[in-house]
Design a protein around this motif. Structure first.
Motif, PDB file in Angstrom:
ATOM      1  N   LEU A   1      34.243  23.718  29.782  1.00 35.24           N
ATOM      2  CA  LEU A   1      33.401  22.966  30.722  1.00 35.24           C
ATOM      3  C   LEU A   1      31.941  22.989  30.297  1.00 35.24           C
ATOM      4  O   LEU A   1      31.204  22.019  30.517  1.00 35.24           O
ATOM      5  N   ILE A   2      31.498  24.099  29.691  1.00 36.40           N
ATOM      6  CA  ILE A   2      30.142  24.118  29.134  1.00 36.40           C
ATOM      7  C   ILE A   2      30.013  23.045  28.065  1.00 36.40           C
ATOM      8  O   ILE A   2      29.004  22.326  27.991  1.00 36.40           O
ATOM      9  N   ALA A   3      31.037  22.905  27.243  1.00 37.34           N
ATOM     10  CA  ALA A   3      31.031  21.881  26.203  1.00 37.34           C
ATOM     11  C   ALA A   3      30.984  20.476  26.807  1.00 37.34           C
ATOM     12  O   ALA A   3      30.282  19.588  26.301  1.00 37.34           O
ATOM     13  N   VAL A   4      31.713  20.266  27.901  1.00 44.77           N
ATOM     14  CA  VAL A   4      31.667  18.970  28.575  1.00 44.77           C
ATOM     15  C   VAL A   4      30.260  18.704  29.117  1.00 44.77           C
ATOM     16  O   VAL A   4      29.725  17.591  29.004  1.00 44.77           O
ATOM     17  N   GLY A   5      29.633  19.753  29.706  1.00 41.66           N
ATOM     18  CA  GLY A   5      28.264  19.603  30.187  1.00 41.66           C
ATOM     19  C   GLY A   5      27.296  19.278  29.062  1.00 41.66           C
ATOM     20  O   GLY A   5      26.399  18.438  29.219  1.00 41.66           O
ATOM     21  N   LEU A   6      27.481  19.904  27.925  1.00 41.89           N
ATOM     22  CA  LEU A   6      26.632  19.603  26.768  1.00 41.89           C
ATOM     23  C   LEU A   6      26.902  18.196  26.239  1.00 41.89           C
ATOM     24  O   LEU A   6      25.992  17.519  25.750  1.00 41.89           O
ATOM     25  N   ALA A   7      28.169  17.748  26.340  1.00 43.17           N
ATOM     26  CA  ALA A   7      28.490  16.381  25.909  1.00 43.17           C
ATOM     27  C   ALA A   7      27.747  15.353  26.762  1.00 43.17           C
ATOM     28  O   ALA A   7      27.340  14.295  26.263  1.00 43.17           O
ATOM     29  N   LEU A   8      27.562  15.658  28.050  1.00 46.69           N
ATOM     30  CA  LEU A   8      26.780  14.765  28.904  1.00 46.69           C
ATOM     31  C   LEU A   8      25.342  14.654  28.427  1.00 46.69           C
ATOM     32  O   LEU A   8      24.656  13.665  28.711  1.00 46.69           O
ATOM     33  N   THR A   9      24.877  15.677  27.703  1.00 48.89           N
ATOM     34  CA  THR A   9      23.538  15.646  27.121  1.00 48.89           C
ATOM     35  C   THR A   9      23.542  14.955  25.770  1.00 48.89           C
ATOM     36  O   THR A   9      22.745  14.046  25.517  1.00 48.89           O
ATOM     37  N   VAL A  10      24.438  15.368  24.897  1.00 47.94           N
ATOM     38  CA  VAL A  10      24.477  14.819  23.537  1.00 47.94           C
ATOM     39  C   VAL A  10      24.762  13.317  23.560  1.00 47.94           C
ATOM     40  O   VAL A  10      24.172  12.543  22.797  1.00 47.94           O
ATOM     41  N   PHE A  11      25.656  12.906  24.444  1.00 49.90           N
ATOM     42  CA  PHE A  11      26.013  11.488  24.546  1.00 49.90           C
ATOM     43  C   PHE A  11      25.385  10.858  25.788  1.00 49.90           C
ATOM     44  O   PHE A  11      25.980   9.965  26.408  1.00 49.90           O
ATOM     45  N   ALA A  12      24.197  11.314  26.131  1.00 50.95           N
ATOM     46  CA  ALA A  12      23.537  10.817  27.337  1.00 50.95           C
ATOM     47  C   ALA A  12      23.282   9.316  27.262  1.00 50.95           C
ATOM     48  O   ALA A  12      23.372   8.621  28.285  1.00 50.95           O
ATOM     49  N   GLY A  13      22.981   8.804  26.074  1.00 53.67           N
ATOM     50  CA  GLY A  13      22.701   7.377  25.933  1.00 53.67           C
ATOM     51  C   GLY A  13      23.870   6.520  26.360  1.00 53.67           C
ATOM     52  O   GLY A  13      23.760   5.721  27.314  1.00 53.67           O
ATOM     53  N   PRO A  14      25.022   6.637  25.705  1.00 54.19           N
ATOM     54  CA  PRO A  14      26.162   5.798  26.128  1.00 54.19           C
ATOM     55  C   PRO A  14      26.667   6.118  27.523  1.00 54.19           C
ATOM     56  O   PRO A  14      27.117   5.215  28.238  1.00 54.19           O
ATOM     57  N   ILE A  15      26.602   7.394  27.934  1.00 53.71           N
ATOM     58  CA  ILE A  15      27.094   7.734  29.272  1.00 53.71           C
ATOM     59  C   ILE A  15      26.181   7.140  30.337  1.00 53.71           C
ATOM     60  O   ILE A  15      26.644   6.592  31.350  1.00 53.71           O
ATOM     61  N   PHE A  16      24.862   7.215  30.111  1.00 53.45           N
ATOM     62  CA  PHE A  16      23.956   6.629  31.105  1.00 53.45           C
ATOM     63  C   PHE A  16      24.049   5.110  31.087  1.00 53.45           C
ATOM     64  O   PHE A  16      23.916   4.468  32.142  1.00 53.45           O
ATOM     65  N   ALA A  17      24.309   4.535  29.913  1.00 51.05           N
ATOM     66  CA  ALA A  17      24.523   3.090  29.860  1.00 51.05           C
ATOM     67  C   ALA A  17      25.752   2.706  30.678  1.00 51.05           C
ATOM     68  O   ALA A  17      25.763   1.678  31.376  1.00 51.05           O
TER      69      ALA A  17
END
Length: 535
Positions: A493-509
Motif C-alpha cells: 500500500l505504501i507503494a500504491v501511495g507512492l505510485a499516486l505521486t510518481v504517476f500524478a500527472g496521468p492520474i490527475f488528468a
C-alpha cells in the motif's frame, strides 16, 4: 456499450458475494477459506482495472438488470441500473486494491488479535460481504440500491467491529449501530420524500425530473440527504461517533473502515451535489461544514495520547478537504476532491495497518508505553514515516498534490468563504504534520525508558497491559515480532501511495476527466436513459 463492459459491470458485486457464500460453507477449512477470499478479491481488482480502462475509453457504462417494463416516469426501464463512469470506476479500483491488501494483512496477522474465543471463521465471509456492499454503493444507479449497498456494508461492519466481543468493542459497536440506524432512517425519509415528489429513484431520471420540483422542496430533500450522507462520511458536527468506534476494532478492520466506509459517504455526497441538486443551493453550508470538519478534527487529534484515536481524528479532519472541493462546484475543486479521495483511501488505510505493526512490535499503541521503535525496528520506522509525511502533505507526495489542487481551486473561487477555507486548509495541513511529528517523536525517536510507563513495559510488557485496548496482547508470545504477512501488504500500500505521486500527472488528468463527466450531467443521463433525453 460493449459486451465486455456488460459482462464486467456486475462482477465487482457478484464475485465477493459468491465467495462469501463459499467461505461460509468452508468454515471448518481455514486454508480453503483464505484461498477463496484472496482469489476472489484478486479477481475483483482485475475486473475493476478493466472497468477503469473501458470507462475512460468509451465513457459512462450503464447496465439495466431485470427489464420489467417502463418506469412510472416513462423515461427508462424499470429495474436495477448499474452505472460505471470514470469516478465510480476509480473508486472501485482503489477500494478493491485496499480490500485485497487488508485481507492479506489479516491472514498474515492470523486474523485473530485476541484470545481463542474469537469466531475467526466468520471473519472472511463477513469481510467479503462488506466488499460486495462497498462495490454495490459505487455501482448503484438509483438511490434505493445505494441504500441497499449502504445497508449491506453496514451490516457486515457491525459484525467485524464487535468480533471478539470484548467490553470496549461491544460498547463501541452499540454506539456505531445506533448512529448507523439513525443515518439509515434519515436516508429512508429522504427516499420517501423524493419518490413522493418525482415518482422515481433512478438517479438519471431524478436529474431530469427534479428540475420541475419547486426550489424549496428541492432544498429540503437535499438537506435530508446531506444529513444522512454526512453521518456516513463523518462530516462535522455529525462525526463524533467515529473516534470512539473505529479504534476498538482489530487492526485490519479499523484500517478498512478508515479507508473505505467514510469515502462511500463522500461519494454519495458527490452524486447528490453534482447530479441531483446542482446549482450551489447548499454550497455555503458545505463550505462551513468543511472548515469545521478540518479544524475540529485536527484539534481533536492533537489532544490524543493513543495513536489509533489520533489517526481517527485526522481521518475526520481530512474529510473536510474532500467536502471543500465538492462545495466549490468548479472543475479544479472536483478534480482535487476526486484525487484526494483516492489518495486518502490508500494513505489512511496504510497508517492504520502500521498501527497494527506497532502493536505487534511493542505491545501497545499509547504514547505512555511507546519509545525507541526507530532503533528497535528501522523497517517499522520507514513504513510509518512515508505515509505519515504523505498525510501531512509534504512535497512531492500525493497529499501535497491533492491539497495544492484544492487550495488553488479555492483561490480561483475568490469568495471570502473560499479564502477562509484556503487558510483553514493550510493550518490543518501544518497541524497534521505536527500530529505526525508527535507520533514520531514519542513512539519512534525517544528512548522507551523515557516514556512514563516505558521502563516497566520494556521489562515486562504484559504486566502493564491492563486496559481493554491493550489487553489483547497481554498473553501473546509473538509481541516483538512482525510477521512478513503483515509487513508485505503494508509495504504494497505504501507503494500504491507512492505510485499516486510518481504517476500524478496521468492520474490527475484522469481525475480531471472524471470531474468533467461528473459536472456535465448530460453524459450520465444520456448513458442511462438514451441520447434523446436532454437534462
Amino acid at each position: 456499450m460493449s459486451s465486455l463492459a456488460a459482462v464486467l459491470t456486475p462482477l465487482p458485486v457478484l464475485i465477493p458475494t459468491l465467495a462469501a457464500a463459499a467461505t461460509l460453507l468452508a468454515g471448518r477449512r481455514p486454508r480453503l477459506q483464505r484461498t477463496i477470499a484472496v482469489l476472489a478479491l484478486t479477481a475483483v481488482v482485475a475486473v475493476c482495472a478493466g472497468l477503469v480502462h473501458l470507462a475512460d475509453r468509451d465513457g459512462t457504462i450503464a447496465l439495466h438488470v431485470g427489464g420489467w417494463g417502463q418506469s412510472v416516469t416513462g423515461m427508462g426501464p424499470l429495474g436495477i441500473t448499474l452505472v460505471v463512469d470514470r469516478l465510480s470506476a476509480l473508486m472501485l479500483l482503489v477500494s478493491s486494491i485496499v480490500l485485497l491488501a487488508v485481507v492479506f494483512y489479516a491472514i498474515g496477522q492470523g486474523i485473530r488479535d485476541g484470545d481463542e474465543r474469537q469466531p475467526v471463521s466468520i471473519f472472511l465471509p463477513t469481510y467479503l460481504v462488506l466488499s460486495a456492499g462497498v462495490c454495490t454503493a459505487f455501482l448503484a444507479g438509483d438511490l434505493f440500491n445505494l441504500f441497499v449497498g449502504f445497508e449491506v456494508l453496514l451490516s457486515a461492519s457491525f459484525v467485524l467491529l464487535t468480533i471478539g466481543a470484548s467490553t470496549e468493542r461491544v460498547r463501541a459497536g452499540i454506539a456505531y449501530v445506533m448512529v448507523s440506524m439513525v443515518s439509515s432512517l434519515i436516508f429512508l425519509i429522504g427516499l420517501a420524500l423524493i419518490y413522493a415528489a418525482t415518482g422515481t429513484l433512478n438517479l438519471a431520471e431524478l436529474a431530469v425530473r427534479l428540475d420541475d420540483v419547486p426550489e424549496g422542496t428541492r432544498s429540503a430533500m437535499f438537506a435530508v440527504l446531506l444529513v444522512a450522507f454526512g453521518i456516513k462520511a463523518a462530516v462535522f458536527p455529525l462525526s463524533t461517533w467515529l473516534p470512539d468506534s473505529y479504534p476498538t476494532a482489530p487492526a485490519p478492520v479499523t484500517a478498512v473502515f478508515a479507508g473505505l466506509l467514510t469515502k462511500v459517504g463522500v461519494y454519495a455526497i458527490i452524486r447528490a451535489h453534482s447530479l441531483l441538486f446542482p446549482g450551489g443551493a447548499m454550497d455555503r453550508v458545505l463550505l462551513v461544514a468543511a472548515l469545521l470538519t478540518m479544524l475540529v478534527g485536527i484539534l481533536g487529534a492533537l489532544a490524543q495520547s493513543d495513536i489509533k484515536r489520533l489517526l481517527s481524528f485526522t481521518l475526520v479532519s481530512h474529510i473536510g478537504y474532500m467536502v471543500f472541493g465538492i462545495a466549490l462546484s468548479n472543475e479544479l475543486g472536483m478534480s482535487g476532491a476526486i484525487y484526494y479521495v483516492a489518495h486518502h483511501i490508500v494513505v489512511q488505510t496504510t497508517l492504520f495497518l502500521v498501527v497494527g505493526l506497532i502493536e505487534r512490535q511493542a505491545g501497545a499503541s499509547t504514547f505512555q508505553r511507546l519509545g525507541g521503535l526507530a532503533a528497535a525496528s528501522p523497517l517499522l520506522a520507514f513504513v510509518f514515516l512515508v505515509p505519515a509525511l504523505n498525510l501531512g502533505g509534504i512535497p512531492p507526495f500525493s497529499g501535497f498534490i491533492g491539497k495544492v489542487a484544492l487550495l488553488e481551486a479555492g483561490v480561483q473561487d475568490a469568495s471570502v468563504l473560499a479564502w477562509v477555507l484556503v487558510g483553514g486548509g493550510v493550518v490543518t495541513s501544518l497541524l497534521t504534520l505536527y500530529a505526525m511529528a508527535r507520533v514520531w517523536t514519542k513512539a519512534f525517536w525517544r528512548a522507551r525508558a523515557d516514556a512514563p510507563e516505558g521502563a516497566m513495559s520494556a521489562a515486562a510488557p504484559s504486566a502493564l497491559l491492563h486496559d481493554d485496548e491493550d489487553a489483547v496482547f497481554a498473553d501473546r508470545d509473538d509481541v516483538g515480532r512482525m510477521p512478513v504477512g503483515m509487513v508485505l501488504p503494508t509495504a504494497a500500500l505504501i507503494a500504491v501511495g507512492l505510485a499516486l505521486t510518481v504517476f500524478a500527472g496521468p492520474i490527475f488528468a484522469y481525475s480531471e476527466r472524471s470531474s468533467d463527466e461528473v459536472l456535465d450531467r448530460g453524459q450520465y443521463i444520456s448513458a442511462v436513459l438514451g441520447a434523446g433525453v436532454v437534462p
